[in-house]
Design a protein around this motif. Structure first.
Motif, short mmCIF file in Angstrom:
data_model
loop_
_atom_site.label_atom_id
_atom_site.label_comp_id
_atom_site.label_asym_id
_atom_site.label_seq_id
_atom_site.Cartn_x
_atom_site.Cartn_y
_atom_site.Cartn_z
N LEU A 68 0.89 -1.15 0.00
CA LEU A 68 0.00 0.00 0.00
C LEU A 68 0.92 1.20 0.00
O LEU A 68 1.76 1.33 0.89
CB LEU A 68 -0.85 -0.04 1.27
N SER A 69 0.81 2.04 -1.01
CA SER A 69 1.75 3.16 -1.09
C SER A 69 1.00 4.48 -1.11
O SER A 69 -0.13 4.57 -1.58
CB SER A 69 2.64 3.04 -2.33
N ALA A 70 1.67 5.49 -0.59
CA ALA A 70 1.13 6.84 -0.59
C ALA A 70 1.03 7.33 -2.04
O ALA A 70 1.99 7.24 -2.78
CB ALA A 70 2.03 7.77 0.22
N GLN A 71 -0.13 7.79 -2.40
CA GLN A 71 -0.35 8.29 -3.76
C GLN A 71 -0.25 9.81 -3.74
O GLN A 71 -1.25 10.51 -3.67
CB GLN A 71 -1.71 7.83 -4.28
N THR A 72 0.98 10.30 -3.74
CA THR A 72 1.21 11.74 -3.73
C THR A 72 2.22 12.08 -4.81
O THR A 72 2.97 11.22 -5.28
CB THR A 72 1.77 12.21 -2.37
N ASP A 73 2.23 13.35 -5.19
CA ASP A 73 3.19 13.80 -6.20
C ASP A 73 4.63 13.66 -5.71
O ASP A 73 5.54 13.48 -6.52
CB ASP A 73 2.92 15.26 -6.59
N CYS A 74 4.83 13.76 -4.41
CA CYS A 74 6.20 13.74 -3.88
C CYS A 74 6.71 12.32 -3.59
O CYS A 74 7.89 12.12 -3.35
CB CYS A 74 6.29 14.59 -2.62
N ALA A 75 5.82 11.34 -3.56
CA ALA A 75 6.24 9.98 -3.22
C ALA A 75 6.77 9.25 -4.45
O ALA A 75 6.23 9.42 -5.54
CB ALA A 75 5.06 9.20 -2.63
N PRO A 76 7.79 8.47 -4.33
CA PRO A 76 8.58 8.27 -3.13
C PRO A 76 9.65 9.36 -2.99
O PRO A 76 10.42 9.59 -3.92
CB PRO A 76 9.22 6.91 -3.34
N CYS A 77 9.68 10.01 -1.86
CA CYS A 77 10.65 11.10 -1.70
C CYS A 77 12.09 10.59 -1.66
O CYS A 77 13.02 11.35 -1.89
CB CYS A 77 10.33 11.99 -0.51
N GLU A 78 12.27 9.30 -1.42
CA GLU A 78 13.60 8.71 -1.53
C GLU A 78 14.19 9.00 -2.91
O GLU A 78 15.39 9.18 -3.07
CB GLU A 78 13.50 7.21 -1.29
N VAL A 79 13.30 9.05 -3.91
CA VAL A 79 13.71 9.29 -5.30
C VAL A 79 13.46 10.74 -5.71
O VAL A 79 14.31 11.39 -6.30
CB VAL A 79 12.95 8.34 -6.26
N LYS A 80 12.27 11.27 -5.39
CA LYS A 80 11.85 12.57 -5.90
C LYS A 80 12.28 13.77 -5.08
O LYS A 80 12.35 14.88 -5.60
CB LYS A 80 10.33 12.59 -6.04
N ASP A 81 12.50 13.58 -3.77
CA ASP A 81 12.92 14.69 -2.91
C ASP A 81 13.92 14.18 -1.89
O ASP A 81 13.63 14.00 -0.73
CB ASP A 81 11.70 15.32 -2.22
N ARG A 82 15.11 13.92 -2.38
CA ARG A 82 16.16 13.29 -1.56
C ARG A 82 16.44 14.07 -0.27
O ARG A 82 16.67 13.49 0.78
CB ARG A 82 17.43 13.17 -2.40
N LYS A 83 16.39 15.40 -0.34
CA LYS A 83 16.66 16.23 0.83
C LYS A 83 15.63 15.95 1.93
O LYS A 83 15.99 15.73 3.08
CB LYS A 83 16.66 17.71 0.46
N ALA A 84 14.35 15.96 1.57
CA ALA A 84 13.30 15.68 2.56
C ALA A 84 13.46 14.27 3.12
O ALA A 84 13.27 14.04 4.32
CB ALA A 84 11.92 15.86 1.94
N PHE A 85 13.82 13.33 2.25
CA PHE A 85 14.01 11.95 2.69
C PHE A 85 15.14 11.85 3.72
O PHE A 85 14.97 11.26 4.78
CB PHE A 85 14.31 11.06 1.48
N LEU A 86 16.27 12.46 3.42
CA LEU A 86 17.43 12.40 4.32
C LEU A 86 17.20 13.15 5.62
O LEU A 86 17.73 12.78 6.66
CB LEU A 86 18.68 12.90 3.60
N GLU A 87 16.40 14.21 5.55
CA GLU A 87 16.10 14.99 6.76
C GLU A 87 14.98 14.36 7.59
O GLU A 87 14.73 14.78 8.72
CB GLU A 87 15.71 16.41 6.38
N GLY A 88 14.30 13.39 7.04
CA GLY A 88 13.21 12.74 7.76
C GLY A 88 11.95 13.59 7.84
O GLY A 88 11.16 13.43 8.77
N THR A 89 11.77 14.48 6.88
CA THR A 89 10.61 15.37 6.92
C THR A 89 9.47 14.90 6.02
O THR A 89 8.49 15.61 5.86
CB THR A 89 11.01 16.81 6.55
N CYS A 90 9.59 13.74 5.45
CA CYS A 90 8.52 13.20 4.60
C CYS A 90 7.29 12.91 5.46
O CYS A 90 7.41 12.35 6.54
CB CYS A 90 8.96 11.90 3.95
N THR A 91 6.14 13.27 4.97
CA THR A 91 4.90 13.00 5.71
C THR A 91 3.93 12.15 4.89
O THR A 91 2.81 11.90 5.32
CB THR A 91 4.21 14.32 6.10
#
Length: 107
Positions: A68-91
């Protein structure tokens, strides 16, 4: 490479006890984590919740498991928003509701 025998005995015992208890599960719900991998290795059907991590490369391999995956424009932030992923700010994982998880069991 990490060697589990290098961990203190109490930590080894916790992991072994956890795996033994998990072996009695008929189904396991988890985020993308080591617990998901243990359940998958034990042959337990897993429902894995994905938010910041990439489903294509991290999903459980068992055919009886689901994701079950989050259906958002930013997901997966591991790929799309590396900074947010590394900072742990993904929601994004918070957007997966209890109702979403409950519905997955009805499939």
């Amino acid at each position: 490479m990490l060697n589990p025998l290098n961990h203190p005995p109490n930590q080894r015992n916790v992991a072994i006890q956890m795996a033994r208890r998990m072996a009695g599960c008929g189904y396991f719900i988890s985020n993308d984590s080591g617990l998901m991998n243990i359940a998958n290795a034990l042959g337990i059907p897993v429902l894995t919740l994905f938010g910041p991590t990439e489903v294509a490369t991290r999903r459980p391999l068992s055919r009886s498991s689901m994701v079950l995956s989050a259906q958002t424009d930013c997901a997966p932030c591991e790929v799309k928003d590396r900074k947010a992923f590394l900072e742990g700010t993904c929601t994004c994982i918070r957007r997966i509701s209890v109702e979403d998880v409950h519905s997955a069991f009805k499939l």
